[in-house]
Design a protein around this motif. Sequence first.
Motif, mmCIF file in Angstrom:
data_model
loop_
_atom_site.group_PDB
_atom_site.id
_atom_site.type_symbol
_atom_site.label_atom_id
_atom_site.label_comp_id
_atom_site.label_asym_id
_atom_site.label_seq_id
_atom_site.Cartn_x
_atom_site.Cartn_y
_atom_site.Cartn_z
ATOM 1 N N TRP A 53 -27.698 41.598 28.314
ATOM 2 C CA TRP A 53 -27.393 41.298 29.710
ATOM 3 C C TRP A 53 -28.050 39.976 30.088
ATOM 4 C CZ3 TRP A 53 -29.118 44.780 34.434
ATOM 5 C CH2 TRP A 53 -28.571 44.248 35.612
ATOM 6 N N ASN A 56 -28.626 37.945 33.174
ATOM 7 C CA ASN A 56 -28.617 38.202 34.619
ATOM 8 C C ASN A 56 -29.020 36.923 35.339
ATOM 9 O OD1 ASN A 56 -28.576 39.552 37.065
ATOM 10 N ND2 ASN A 56 -30.676 40.311 36.849
ATOM 11 N N ALA A 106 -31.074 43.285 24.865
ATOM 12 C CA ALA A 106 -31.998 42.357 25.524
ATOM 13 C C ALA A 106 -31.492 42.047 26.933
ATOM 14 C CB ALA A 106 -32.142 41.073 24.713
ATOM 15 N N LYS A 107 -32.414 41.787 27.841
ATOM 16 C CA LYS A 107 -32.056 41.390 29.197
ATOM 17 C C LYS A 107 -32.801 40.105 29.544
ATOM 18 C CE LYS A 107 -31.966 42.847 34.043
ATOM 19 N NZ LYS A 107 -32.353 43.877 35.032
ATOM 20 N N SER A 164 -33.271 37.421 32.576
ATOM 21 C CA SER A 164 -33.063 37.241 34.008
ATOM 22 C C SER A 164 -33.785 35.990 34.495
ATOM 23 C CB SER A 164 -33.591 38.450 34.789
ATOM 24 O OG SER A 164 -33.011 39.651 34.358
ATOM 25 N N ASN A 214 -33.753 44.580 22.704
ATOM 26 C CA ASN A 214 -34.488 45.262 23.783
ATOM 27 C C ASN A 214 -35.637 44.446 24.365
ATOM 28 O OD1 ASN A 214 -32.830 47.543 23.602
ATOM 29 N ND2 ASN A 214 -34.104 48.454 22.012
ATOM 30 N N SER A 215 -35.618 43.140 24.175
ATOM 31 C CA SER A 215 -36.632 42.303 24.823
ATOM 32 C C SER A 215 -36.238 42.035 26.273
ATOM 33 C CB SER A 215 -36.800 40.982 24.065
ATOM 34 O OG SER A 215 -37.460 41.197 22.841
ATOM 35 N N ARG A 216 -37.222 41.674 27.089
ATOM 36 C CA ARG A 216 -36.998 41.400 28.505
ATOM 37 C C ARG A 216 -37.638 40.058 28.860
ATOM 38 N NH1 ARG A 216 -34.073 44.858 27.649
ATOM 39 N NH2 ARG A 216 -33.729 46.865 28.694
ATOM 40 N N ARG A 246 -38.143 37.552 32.177
ATOM 41 C CA ARG A 246 -38.021 37.490 33.631
ATOM 42 C C ARG A 246 -38.611 36.174 34.120
ATOM 43 N NH1 ARG A 246 -41.165 43.215 34.255
ATOM 44 N NH2 ARG A 246 -39.541 44.621 33.473
ATOM 45 N N LEU A 260 -41.825 41.382 26.109
ATOM 46 C CA LEU A 260 -41.714 41.237 27.557
ATOM 47 C C LEU A 260 -42.347 39.916 27.969
ATOM 48 C CD1 LEU A 260 -41.149 42.224 30.451
ATOM 49 C CD2 LEU A 260 -43.349 43.441 30.374
ATOM 50 N N GLU A 266 -43.081 37.722 31.270
ATOM 51 C CA GLU A 266 -43.137 37.893 32.710
ATOM 52 C C GLU A 266 -42.876 36.580 33.454
ATOM 53 O OE1 GLU A 266 -43.062 40.624 34.138
ATOM 54 O OE2 GLU A 266 -44.475 42.111 33.382
ATOM 55 N N THR A 268 -46.339 41.168 24.836
ATOM 56 C CA THR A 268 -46.209 40.974 26.282
ATOM 57 C C THR A 268 -46.887 39.661 26.649
ATOM 58 O OG1 THR A 268 -46.160 43.338 26.789
ATOM 59 C CG2 THR A 268 -46.819 41.858 28.563
#
Length: 841
Positions: A280, A282, A297-298, A300, A313-315, A317, A332, A334, A350
């Motif tokens: 995704w 975003n 993975a997302k 954003s 499955n990483s994020r 942001r 992750l 941040e 992280t």
Amino acid sequence: MKAVVMAGGEGSRLRPLTSRQPKPLVPVAGRPIMEHILLHLRRHQMREVIATVQYLGASIRNYFGDGSEQGVALSYSVEDSPLGTAGSVMLARQQLSEAFLVISGDALTDIDLGAAVRFHRERRALATIVLKPVPNPLEYGVVVVDEGGAVQRFIEKPSWGEVISDLANSGIYVLDPAVFDFFRPGEVTDWSGDVFPKLLKQGEPVFGWVTSGYWEDVGSHAAYVKANFDCLEGRVKVDIPAERKGDGLWIHEEAEISDGARVDGPALIGAGAKVRSGAWVNGPCVIGGYTTIDSGAKVSNSILWDHSYVGINSRLRGSVVCRSVTVKNGCLLEEGSVIGSEVVLGAGVTVNANVRIWPNKEVEPGAVVHDSIIWAGSWKRGLFSSYGLNGLINVEFTPEFASRLGAAVGALSPKGTEIAISRDYTRASRMIHRALMSGMISSGANATDLSVLPAPVARYWARHNHVSALHVQTSPVDPRSADIRLFDDRGLDIDSRTERKLESLYFREDIRRVLHYEMGRIVRRDSQTDRYIEDMVAKLDLETARGAASKILIDYNNGAAALVLPRVLQEMNCTVIPLNASPAEIVFEEDESAFRGRMQEMGVITAAVKAKLGVFVDSPGDRCFLVDETGEVLDHDTAFAVLCQLALMVKPGMLLGPASSSLAFSMIADRMNGRFVPTKITPGAVLRAAQHADTVLASDGAGGYCWPDFAVAFDAIFTTVRVLELLAQTGVSIGSMKAKIPAVSHKKAVEFCPWDIKGRVMRTMMERHLKDRVDLTDGVKVFVDGGWVLVVPDADRPEYHVIASTLDPVRSQQLVDEYSALVRSVVAVAAPESEGVVEKT
């Protein structure tokens, strides 16, 4: 009118974005900032451009060349040392005989330059400054003008008490050549700090033209992100290098958006970028060229440069990820984090908010990064994991990496040494295989190309020809990754000492480069399976096997084992039901549930055709799953226990398995007059221990079985025929042997433990059990009544494994709970000292 683009700045406030490239080359919405400026100049018919360069100026010259791709005639004025904004332009004075425009090469704008030039001419100004109203003038030089636009006063970066105007100096000027008479060449001179105040003092006509167009200085990370998103949202007129697919959505025609992927604009997906199914994007987001966003993975509100990878499955942001960064699975990032070029973030990392990581760093798996990493070294852990070399194809394992590794491998031995190399069928393995050979011959090694072989056959060839070898394969568990296996001249994995020596050569680049006449040669040797097959057949009790006329179901998983195994089974008079026997490339990954379904289907077929045995052989040919005559798929522990019993029924001796193997194996060995000896957990350690003369069978506990009387290698091909032979000799079935496995309770748990605390856990374990009976083969195994408990660190991840094996399920669970709590308590006490931070600045 000619234009001068000032492109000499370092952009120090933007580091690590500018650690390896000048600020004008930092990409905004798919193009370097300076390229947006050149295209803007072309739109205003300013096609003769001079760029002043200093910091990493060669990078700018190499990228833009003569400017023809941007539609301008570009020349360069080079500062040997910084001369200031005006001093740098002074160097180009001989080419500026008429009024000219000066513009910054590292600010983003769509200001109407033609209007600024007309204003300059109408006012007959010596200098016209383009002014932009800004909400926070503190970071800029502010200018006070009268109603006619004449400049009354300059204040450079005022305090709030000095803010008497919100008109910021944009760094865009229209100048008459006469300005050069007001300062001397070779001196450090700035327009706003030196030249313009001097002009005002002497009463020269200096004007300010106020623009309503877009202008962004891009002087901070927040401003950089804003500039990118403003491009996507249409707040600034720029040429985005992609096709507009909707409101704020730009996708290059060469990008790949998989079915099941989600892209919500505003977003730019660059050339060759891949957004995998389940991922995704975003928006607002910029995904650079040839960057991959993997499944689940997302991403954003983030910006990713070219050639980076975001794992499963990483994020991400609100992050900025520079060029050639590898973000492995489950990470992750941040808000406000910035990751420099060629950084590797291990699985599960992280990165906390506003942390910056400078280029060429590696963060250990599972680490929590609280503070910026600036001076830490790179590649801290080395090339090898406990399972050899493995990496993502064309992300970590590139042709460049492989050729450099091949040169290091060649340099380990004297010039002219023969080194064999084999591979599987996949295109990725072929690419890496050829790059490795190029590197090998560049350092004077002779390469023997064995082409396509199963991994155990490559080991066998190395041992019987006394030649070290490499084998390249796509990972049997993930087709996105590849494995490079290095064998010594006995067919064993190279030892840790050789690994360290190879890593030293690779990282120090202390690689032998030979003269042209000393280059190695490549010799192709096809059809190298014949001796392997002949020796295998000679090792078998063919008469008994043929008499049994066994029926067997085999799933070859499209691997190279199909080149070999059918010929041996034919010699054994077997009836074979083959599945997936045509060698082919597996492109799409298979999740665990799909694989389980496939195995269950195989079990149904095995039972339906009344086969004595079903075997699933992995694509390299190392490991296998067994299916009994009833169609039940055996887990690896059960299969190993069955094979131990079969082997000891025919030939008593020693069984080897990892220290984590259950209590059942010792009980089987004791019952059948054998001996079970635990080894270190890594596969290479199991094979080295299997060289002992009394060894009958060894396993890594993961489907790899070694029969040392034939070869010291995990070999699913020989395992298949050996099991059929043993079944024929003993007259038993897999199911009956399964029923005789002792009932034990084998419980496991995994506990997180930062790398720098692992030693403390081991020390605590030893201090607690100084007077108790322990086994230190791998980790600390504590013997208790009716069994044992093992606490062992993971060699590749920030984890501890806690394993208990007893006759009582309740007791096993109690032990796992007790020692898991012990690990957690040590981590809790030690964590405040390290906080899981890889390096602190």
